[in-house]
Motif scaffolding. Sequence first.
Motif, PDB file in Angstrom:
ATOM      1  N   LYS A  49       0.835  -1.198   0.000  1.00 53.63           N
ATOM      2  CA  LYS A  49       0.000   0.000   0.000  1.00 53.63           C
ATOM      3  C   LYS A  49       0.873   1.252   0.000  1.00 53.63           C
ATOM      4  O   LYS A  49       0.615   2.193  -0.763  1.00 53.63           O
ATOM      5  N   VAL A  50       1.906   1.268   0.823  1.00 55.96           N
ATOM      6  CA  VAL A  50       2.802   2.423   0.880  1.00 55.96           C
ATOM      7  C   VAL A  50       3.535   2.600  -0.447  1.00 55.96           C
ATOM      8  O   VAL A  50       3.664   3.718  -0.949  1.00 55.96           O
ATOM      9  N   LEU A  51       3.981   1.513  -1.044  1.00 50.93           N
ATOM     10  CA  LEU A  51       4.639   1.612  -2.358  1.00 50.93           C
ATOM     11  C   LEU A  51       3.683   2.207  -3.395  1.00 50.93           C
ATOM     12  O   LEU A  51       4.072   3.053  -4.197  1.00 50.93           O
ATOM     13  N   TRP A  52       2.437   1.753  -3.381  1.00 49.32           N
ATOM     14  CA  TRP A  52       1.444   2.260  -4.315  1.00 49.32           C
ATOM     15  C   TRP A  52       1.240   3.762  -4.108  1.00 49.32           C
ATOM     16  O   TRP A  52       1.206   4.535  -5.071  1.00 49.32           O
ATOM     17  N   ILE A  54       3.283   5.972  -2.751  1.00 52.61           N
ATOM     18  CA  ILE A  54       4.481   6.712  -3.178  1.00 52.61           C
ATOM     19  C   ILE A  54       4.533   6.791  -4.702  1.00 52.61           C
ATOM     20  O   ILE A  54       4.788   7.854  -5.274  1.00 52.61           O
ATOM     21  N   ARG A  55       4.302   5.671  -5.361  1.00 53.37           N
ATOM     22  CA  ARG A  55       4.358   5.592  -6.821  1.00 53.37           C
ATOM     23  C   ARG A  55       3.358   6.550  -7.472  1.00 53.37           C
ATOM     24  O   ARG A  55       3.610   7.132  -8.512  1.00 53.37           O
ATOM     25  N   HIS A  56       2.225   6.722  -6.838  1.00 60.08           N
ATOM     26  CA  HIS A  56       1.179   7.579  -7.401  1.00 60.08           C
ATOM     27  C   HIS A  56       1.168   8.991  -6.808  1.00 60.08           C
ATOM     28  O   HIS A  56       0.201   9.732  -6.978  1.00 60.08           O
ATOM     29  N   GLY A  57       2.249   9.356  -6.134  1.00 62.01           N
ATOM     30  CA  GLY A  57       2.390  10.717  -5.623  1.00 62.01           C
ATOM     31  C   GLY A  57       1.422  11.079  -4.525  1.00 62.01           C
ATOM     32  O   GLY A  57       1.121  12.253  -4.318  1.00 62.01           O
ATOM     33  N   LYS A  58       0.943  10.100  -3.823  1.00 62.41           N
ATOM     34  CA  LYS A  58      -0.016  10.333  -2.739  1.00 62.41           C
ATOM     35  C   LYS A  58       0.729  10.545  -1.422  1.00 62.41           C
ATOM     36  O   LYS A  58       1.890  10.190  -1.264  1.00 62.41           O
ATOM     37  N   THR A  59       0.019  11.088  -0.450  1.00 57.68           N
ATOM     38  CA  THR A  59       0.566  11.318   0.878  1.00 57.68           C
ATOM     39  C   THR A  59       0.581  10.013   1.666  1.00 57.68           C
ATOM     40  O   THR A  59      -0.399   9.270   1.651  1.00 57.68           O
ATOM     41  N   VAL A  60       1.692   9.782   2.323  1.00 55.53           N
ATOM     42  CA  VAL A  60       1.822   8.604   3.187  1.00 55.53           C
ATOM     43  C   VAL A  60       1.906   9.115   4.622  1.00 55.53           C
ATOM     44  O   VAL A  60       2.786   9.913   4.950  1.00 55.53           O
ATOM     45  N   ASN A  61       0.977   8.675   5.476  1.00 62.02           N
ATOM     46  CA  ASN A  61       1.017   9.164   6.851  1.00 62.02           C
ATOM     47  C   ASN A  61       2.023   8.363   7.689  1.00 62.02           C
ATOM     48  O   ASN A  61       2.496   7.302   7.281  1.00 62.02           O
ATOM     49  N   GLU A  62       2.327   8.886   8.845  1.00 62.47           N
ATOM     50  CA  GLU A  62       3.344   8.293   9.722  1.00 62.47           C
ATOM     51  C   GLU A  62       2.994   6.872  10.148  1.00 62.47           C
ATOM     52  O   GLU A  62       3.862   6.000  10.212  1.00 62.47           O
ATOM     53  N   ASN A  63       1.732   6.615  10.424  1.00 65.08           N
ATOM     54  CA  ASN A  63       1.298   5.282  10.824  1.00 65.08           C
ATOM     55  C   ASN A  63       1.533   4.268   9.698  1.00 65.08           C
ATOM     56  O   ASN A  63       1.991   3.151   9.939  1.00 65.08           O
ATOM     57  N   GLU A  64       1.216   4.654   8.465  1.00 68.46           N
ATOM     58  CA  GLU A  64       1.437   3.768   7.314  1.00 68.46           C
ATOM     59  C   GLU A  64       2.924   3.483   7.127  1.00 68.46           C
ATOM     60  O   GLU A  64       3.314   2.345   6.833  1.00 68.46           O
ATOM     61  N   LEU A  65       3.744   4.506   7.300  1.00 68.00           N
ATOM     62  CA  LEU A  65       5.197   4.310   7.198  1.00 68.00           C
ATOM     63  C   LEU A  65       5.720   3.375   8.284  1.00 68.00           C
ATOM     64  O   LEU A  65       6.547   2.493   8.023  1.00 68.00           O
ATOM     65  N   THR A  66       5.214   3.547   9.496  1.00 66.66           N
ATOM     66  CA  THR A  66       5.630   2.687  10.607  1.00 66.66           C
ATOM     67  C   THR A  66       5.265   1.235  10.330  1.00 66.66           C
ATOM     68  O   THR A  66       6.088   0.334  10.521  1.00 66.66           O
ATOM     69  N   GLN A  67       4.039   1.005   9.865  1.00 64.49           N
ATOM     70  CA  GLN A  67       3.592  -0.355   9.552  1.00 64.49           C
ATOM     71  C   GLN A  67       4.432  -0.968   8.431  1.00 64.49           C
ATOM     72  O   GLN A  67       4.827  -2.128   8.499  1.00 64.49           O
TER      73      GLN A  67
END
Length: 178
Positions: A49-52, A54-67
Amino acid sequence: MKTRGFEIVTKYADDVSLPVRSTKSSAGYDLAAAEDFVLPSIWKSGFLKVLWLIRHGKTVNENELTQANKILKPYLIPTGIKAYMQDNEFLLLANRSSSPLKRGLILPNGIGVIDSDYYNNQNNEGEIFIQIVNFSLKDQVVKKGDRVGQGIFMPFLTVDDEKVTSSKRVGGFGSSGK
């Protein structure tokens, strides 16, 4: 006087075997898992999900990065052994040549370095752990006794006029940088 070799750590007593070289000309000693272990694949939904995003220029929140980082982290496989060597030597830890190809398992740092003063340290008796990342598509089961890496004893050189430090190792991973 002993110059270099392997011993079993107290925790595993007579429950593991000492590393051996597979052939007379092998440089590395095969290091095996001291217990059964499951290495999760990095390709779990939180990471994807995080790769998707990032690839699509979307915002990644801190919780998603931690997971995602929890999924991507290396795991430490215990070997139940420790290594002793001379002060001017180290044990180089490397992938077994077949591990990435057959199982998708790699050492995330490329190699590991076991310093001579890691032996019998007060934190973990100097037990050697192999850092592994599973980049295959499925979780990998490592059974006790499976070969997970190899260790090669190597000499090292120091620079002229080196400032000798008086610090002593007190633990395991990352303890020499303190």
